[in-house]
Design an enzyme around this catalytic site. Structure first.
Site, PDB file in Angstrom:
ATOM      1  N   PRO A 291       0.790  -1.224   0.000  1.00  0.00           N
ATOM      2  CA  PRO A 291       0.000   0.000   0.000  1.00  0.00           C
ATOM      3  C   PRO A 291       0.829   1.284   0.000  1.00  0.00           C
ATOM      4  O   PRO A 291       1.848   1.375   0.675  1.00  0.00           O
ATOM      5  CB  PRO A 291      -0.828  -0.096   1.287  1.00  0.00           C
ATOM      6  N   ASN A 292       0.341   2.210  -0.786  1.00  0.00           N
ATOM      7  CA  ASN A 292       0.863   3.579  -0.915  1.00  0.00           C
ATOM      8  C   ASN A 292       2.152   3.679  -1.711  1.00  0.00           C
ATOM      9  O   ASN A 292       2.578   4.784  -2.050  1.00  0.00           O
ATOM     10  CB  ASN A 292       1.046   4.234   0.472  1.00  0.00           C
TER      11      ASN A 292
ATOM     12  N   ARG B 122       4.992  12.048  -3.503  1.00  0.00           N
ATOM     13  CA  ARG B 122       4.828  12.625  -2.161  1.00  0.00           C
ATOM     14  C   ARG B 122       6.011  12.213  -1.289  1.00  0.00           C
ATOM     15  O   ARG B 122       6.672  11.220  -1.566  1.00  0.00           O
ATOM     16  CB  ARG B 122       3.553  12.078  -1.486  1.00  0.00           C
TER      17      ARG B 122
ATOM     18  N   TYR C  39      11.097   8.959   0.778  1.00  0.00           N
ATOM     19  CA  TYR C  39      10.998   7.880  -0.213  1.00  0.00           C
ATOM     20  C   TYR C  39      11.618   8.221  -1.579  1.00  0.00           C
ATOM     21  O   TYR C  39      11.525   7.417  -2.504  1.00  0.00           O
ATOM     22  CB  TYR C  39       9.520   7.498  -0.409  1.00  0.00           C
TER      23      TYR C  39
ATOM     24  N   ASN D 219       8.101  -5.604  -0.697  1.00  0.00           N
ATOM     25  CA  ASN D 219       7.976  -4.472   0.216  1.00  0.00           C
ATOM     26  C   ASN D 219       6.482  -4.347   0.470  1.00  0.00           C
ATOM     27  O   ASN D 219       5.747  -3.789  -0.355  1.00  0.00           O
ATOM     28  CB  ASN D 219       8.540  -3.193  -0.412  1.00  0.00           C
TER      29      ASN D 219
ATOM     30  N   ALA E  38       3.076  -0.813   4.912  1.00  0.00           N
ATOM     31  CA  ALA E  38       2.646  -0.874   6.316  1.00  0.00           C
ATOM     32  C   ALA E  38       2.118  -2.255   6.710  1.00  0.00           C
ATOM     33  O   ALA E  38       2.111  -2.597   7.903  1.00  0.00           O
ATOM     34  CB  ALA E  38       1.586   0.195   6.571  1.00  0.00           C
TER      35      ALA E  38
ATOM     36  N   HIS F  70       4.083  -4.586   9.097  1.00  0.00           N
ATOM     37  CA  HIS F  70       4.022  -4.480  10.560  1.00  0.00           C
ATOM     38  C   HIS F  70       2.728  -5.041  11.147  1.00  0.00           C
ATOM     39  O   HIS F  70       2.548  -5.027  12.355  1.00  0.00           O
ATOM     40  CB  HIS F  70       4.181  -3.007  10.970  1.00  0.00           C
TER      41      HIS F  70
ATOM     42  N   ASP G 297       1.975 -15.715   6.317  1.00  0.00           N
ATOM     43  CA  ASP G 297       1.549 -17.100   6.053  1.00  0.00           C
ATOM     44  C   ASP G 297       1.636 -17.425   4.560  1.00  0.00           C
ATOM     45  O   ASP G 297       2.008 -18.533   4.182  1.00  0.00           O
ATOM     46  CB  ASP G 297       0.113 -17.321   6.541  1.00  0.00           C
TER      47      ASP G 297
ATOM     48  N   GLU H   6      12.817  -9.388   1.824  1.00  0.00           N
ATOM     49  CA  GLU H   6      12.018  -8.226   2.253  1.00  0.00           C
ATOM     50  C   GLU H   6      12.847  -6.954   2.042  1.00  0.00           C
ATOM     51  O   GLU H   6      14.024  -6.921   2.410  1.00  0.00           O
ATOM     52  CB  GLU H   6      11.685  -8.399   3.738  1.00  0.00           C
TER      53      GLU H   6
ATOM     54  N   HIS I  41      12.823  -2.585   2.403  1.00  0.00           N
ATOM     55  CA  HIS I  41      12.207  -1.310   2.793  1.00  0.00           C
ATOM     56  C   HIS I  41      13.087  -0.174   2.306  1.00  0.00           C
ATOM     57  O   HIS I  41      14.309  -0.205   2.499  1.00  0.00           O
ATOM     58  CB  HIS I  41      11.999  -1.221   4.306  1.00  0.00           C
ATOM     59  N   ILE I  42      12.450   0.790   1.712  1.00  0.00           N
ATOM     60  CA  ILE I  42      13.176   1.937   1.140  1.00  0.00           C
ATOM     61  C   ILE I  42      13.796   2.766   2.260  1.00  0.00           C
ATOM     62  O   ILE I  42      14.960   3.155   2.203  1.00  0.00           O
ATOM     63  CB  ILE I  42      12.202   2.793   0.307  1.00  0.00           C
ATOM     64  N   SER I  43      13.009   3.026   3.279  1.00  0.00           N
ATOM     65  CA  SER I  43      13.491   3.834   4.411  1.00  0.00           C
ATOM     66  C   SER I  43      14.112   2.907   5.465  1.00  0.00           C
ATOM     67  O   SER I  43      13.849   1.700   5.470  1.00  0.00           O
ATOM     68  CB  SER I  43      12.340   4.636   5.020  1.00  0.00           C
TER      69      SER I  43
ATOM     70  N   ARG J 134      12.945   4.934  12.501  1.00  0.00           N
ATOM     71  CA  ARG J 134      11.646   5.621  12.482  1.00  0.00           C
ATOM     72  C   ARG J 134      10.817   5.207  13.706  1.00  0.00           C
ATOM     73  O   ARG J 134      11.369   4.722  14.691  1.00  0.00           O
ATOM     74  CB  ARG J 134      10.939   5.321  11.150  1.00  0.00           C
TER      75      ARG J 134
ATOM     76  N   ARG K 210       7.271   0.637  13.467  1.00  0.00           N
ATOM     77  CA  ARG K 210       7.861   0.129  12.203  1.00  0.00           C
ATOM     78  C   ARG K 210       9.023  -0.822  12.462  1.00  0.00           C
ATOM     79  O   ARG K 210       9.650  -1.320  11.535  1.00  0.00           O
ATOM     80  CB  ARG K 210       8.349   1.291  11.336  1.00  0.00           C
TER      81      ARG K 210
END
Ligand code: CA2
Length: 145
Positions: free
Chosen positions: A10-11, A18, A23, A72, A75, A78, A85, A96, A98-100, A105, A109
């Protein structure tokens, strides 16, 4: 030809539009061209969804056929035991990304339900994390004992 599935949650469709300080300013679809150029011998499949069930459906659909999954989950990382599963259920090894740097943070997270189901985790290296993950999965071999 090896096939690698890249899944964004998501996002992440908003990348480049943004929050550039966190990001970056490049859209993922644009960045995908770079990965394709770096790995001409890999067939990349890309899927992004804002819906948990759709992410799970895609893992089920392709997770027995591809040679690796770069995920990725945004959210959902988390929160989602269901995505964890699904990664457990399929045969493809996953990494896995993650960009950040999630560990620098908010504390919510810091925990990932997915990490234990993945071969490894890359965080905080921006979009470069995806190409490092693809590089790893290209050379991944199951060592049968
Ligand atoms: O750092 C990452 O890659 C994250 O997976 C990104 C997620 C966040 O919830 C995770 O904790 C860490 C959020 C993705 C939001 O993506 C946006 C992109 C551009 C603009 C706004 C949001």
């Amino acid at each position: 030809m090896k096939q690698i599935l890249i899944i964004n949650g998501p996002n992440l469709n908003l990348l480049g539009k943004r929050e550039p300080t966190i990001y970056g300013n490049r859209s993922f679809v644009d960045y995908l061209k770079t990965i394709e150029e770096l790995f001409p011998d890999v067939q990349l499949r890309y899927f992004q969804s804002n819906h948990e069930g759709e992410l799970i459906d895609k893992i089920h659909e392709l997770g027995f056929d591809v040679d690796g999954i770069v995920i990725n989950a945004g959210a959902y990382t988390h929160t989602s035991i269901a995505i964890a599963d699904a990664l457990s259920a399929v045969t493809a090894p996953a990494v896995e990304v993650h960009i950040s740097n999630v560990h620098a943070r908010e504390s919510f997270r810091h925990h990932s339900y997915l990490s234990a189901k993945c071969k490894g985790v890359i965080v905080g290296l921006g979009l470069t994390g995806y190409e490092l993950a693809v590089r790893y999965l290209m050379s991944y071999k199951v060592i049968e004992l």
